[in-house]
Design an enzyme around this catalytic site. Sequence first.
Site, PDB file in Angstrom:
ATOM      1  N   ASP A 120       0.838  -1.196   0.000  1.00 51.25           N
ATOM      2  CA  ASP A 120       0.000   0.000   0.000  1.00 51.25           C
ATOM      3  C   ASP A 120       0.876   1.249   0.000  1.00 51.25           C
ATOM      4  O   ASP A 120       1.776   1.383   0.828  1.00 51.25           O
ATOM      5  CB  ASP A 120      -0.887  -0.025   1.253  1.00 51.25           C
ATOM      6  N   ASP A 128       2.946   4.580  -5.689  1.00 51.59           N
ATOM      7  CA  ASP A 128       2.317   5.876  -5.454  1.00 51.59           C
ATOM      8  C   ASP A 128       3.294   6.975  -5.842  1.00 51.59           C
ATOM      9  O   ASP A 128       4.157   7.360  -5.067  1.00 51.59           O
ATOM     10  CB  ASP A 128       1.910   5.998  -3.982  1.00 51.59           C
ATOM     11  N   HIS A 151      -9.241   5.141  -1.786  1.00 48.59           N
ATOM     12  CA  HIS A 151      -8.454   5.152  -0.554  1.00 48.59           C
ATOM     13  C   HIS A 151      -9.197   5.970   0.495  1.00 48.59           C
ATOM     14  O   HIS A 151     -10.128   6.703   0.191  1.00 48.59           O
ATOM     15  CB  HIS A 151      -7.066   5.742  -0.810  1.00 48.59           C
ATOM     16  N   GLY A 152      -8.775   5.830   1.746  1.00 47.46           N
ATOM     17  CA  GLY A 152      -9.439   6.573   2.810  1.00 47.46           C
ATOM     18  C   GLY A 152     -10.869   6.120   3.030  1.00 47.46           C
ATOM     19  O   GLY A 152     -11.749   6.936   3.327  1.00 47.46           O
ATOM     20  N   GLY A 153     -11.114   4.814   2.907  1.00 42.70           N
ATOM     21  CA  GLY A 153     -12.472   4.300   3.024  1.00 42.70           C
ATOM     22  C   GLY A 153     -13.040   4.361   4.426  1.00 42.70           C
ATOM     23  O   GLY A 153     -14.248   4.205   4.614  1.00 42.70           O
ATOM     24  N   HIS A 163      -7.082  10.238   3.989  1.00 45.18           N
ATOM     25  CA  HIS A 163      -6.654   9.232   4.958  1.00 45.18           C
ATOM     26  C   HIS A 163      -6.957   9.740   6.365  1.00 45.18           C
ATOM     27  O   HIS A 163      -6.998  10.937   6.613  1.00 45.18           O
ATOM     28  CB  HIS A 163      -5.152   8.957   4.839  1.00 45.18           C
ATOM     29  N   GLY A 164      -7.147   8.800   7.272  1.00 41.59           N
ATOM     30  CA  GLY A 164      -7.353   9.177   8.663  1.00 41.59           C
ATOM     31  C   GLY A 164      -8.804   9.515   8.962  1.00 41.59           C
ATOM     32  O   GLY A 164      -9.724   9.124   8.244  1.00 41.59           O
ATOM     33  N   VAL A 193      -9.353   0.199   3.790  1.00 45.93           N
ATOM     34  CA  VAL A 193      -9.808   0.445   5.157  1.00 45.93           C
ATOM     35  C   VAL A 193      -8.638   0.192   6.106  1.00 45.93           C
ATOM     36  O   VAL A 193      -8.047  -0.879   6.095  1.00 45.93           O
ATOM     37  CB  VAL A 193     -10.990  -0.479   5.532  1.00 45.93           C
TER      38      VAL A 193
END
Length: 287
Positions: free
Chosen positions: A85, A106, A207-209, A178-179, A230
């Site tokens: 990731d 990334d 992302h950031g689910g 994120h977060g 997640v």
Amino acid sequence: MSLVNGTEIFKAAREGHYAVGAFNTNNLEWTRAILGAAQETNTPILIQTSMGAAKYMGGYELCKNLVEQTIKSMNITVPVIMHLDHGNYEAAKECIEVGYNSVMFDGHDLPFEENLAKTKEIVALAHAKGISVEAEVGSIGGEEDGIVGAGELADVEEAKQLAAAGPDYLAVGIGNIHGVYPENWQGLSFDRLEELAAEIKIPLVLHGGSGIPKEQILKAIDMGIAKVNVNTEQQIAWSKAVKAYYAADKDEAEKGFDPRKVLAPGTKAIKDTVESRIEWFGTPAVK
């Protein structure tokens, strides 16, 4: 079941308008909880390590071996994808050598042309070994291993170019972060997701689910999101369960300080969280 790559699994998810969850592991308990949830629901799953988690756990090879041996010891029979990731260029190459089944390169923080060129290199290296690749266009808000993004929207033309470089799935910025989501978060940009989905036919990744309302996640999946990441929700569930254990003075019971007893409620909380998200995502059972 041995580890598999994610190409066909996520392609089927996009075509079927469901998603497969991607869940971060941080140690043995996390790994057992995630794999146990997948087995319990009889669904495929992606288990992933960030660069920071892999360093904490002892390196990428150890992480891969841990997942493989846990699959064996737990008699896991559902498909499992081992994924990197938010890897940088060096991490992606190392995980390809180690034998991860899927890697994310990334390069969103690089100039776009450099991101594009390095994505092509990673795709060539990975595909030569039957490994899936995830690329990213547009910053994901928040912080992941020191990479900070403001959560801007992915540029559609850049996304088209990056998708043409050959990755198997593409992470897109559509207002996600994120977060923990702040109270003033404006929600996902479905207008931008609609534009991206119309132009890009490979599976799209959210992302950031953690913390996105269920109805928004379901709408995003219906529009082309096939992989939902997640992590934070697992961490919060873990923290709350372990705090409750200490608050109830269970550590004062006979051998209640045994780490296996202390960690057990947190592990169950992670498993419950993963099972809940699998249900949200509509991941079908393995036939």
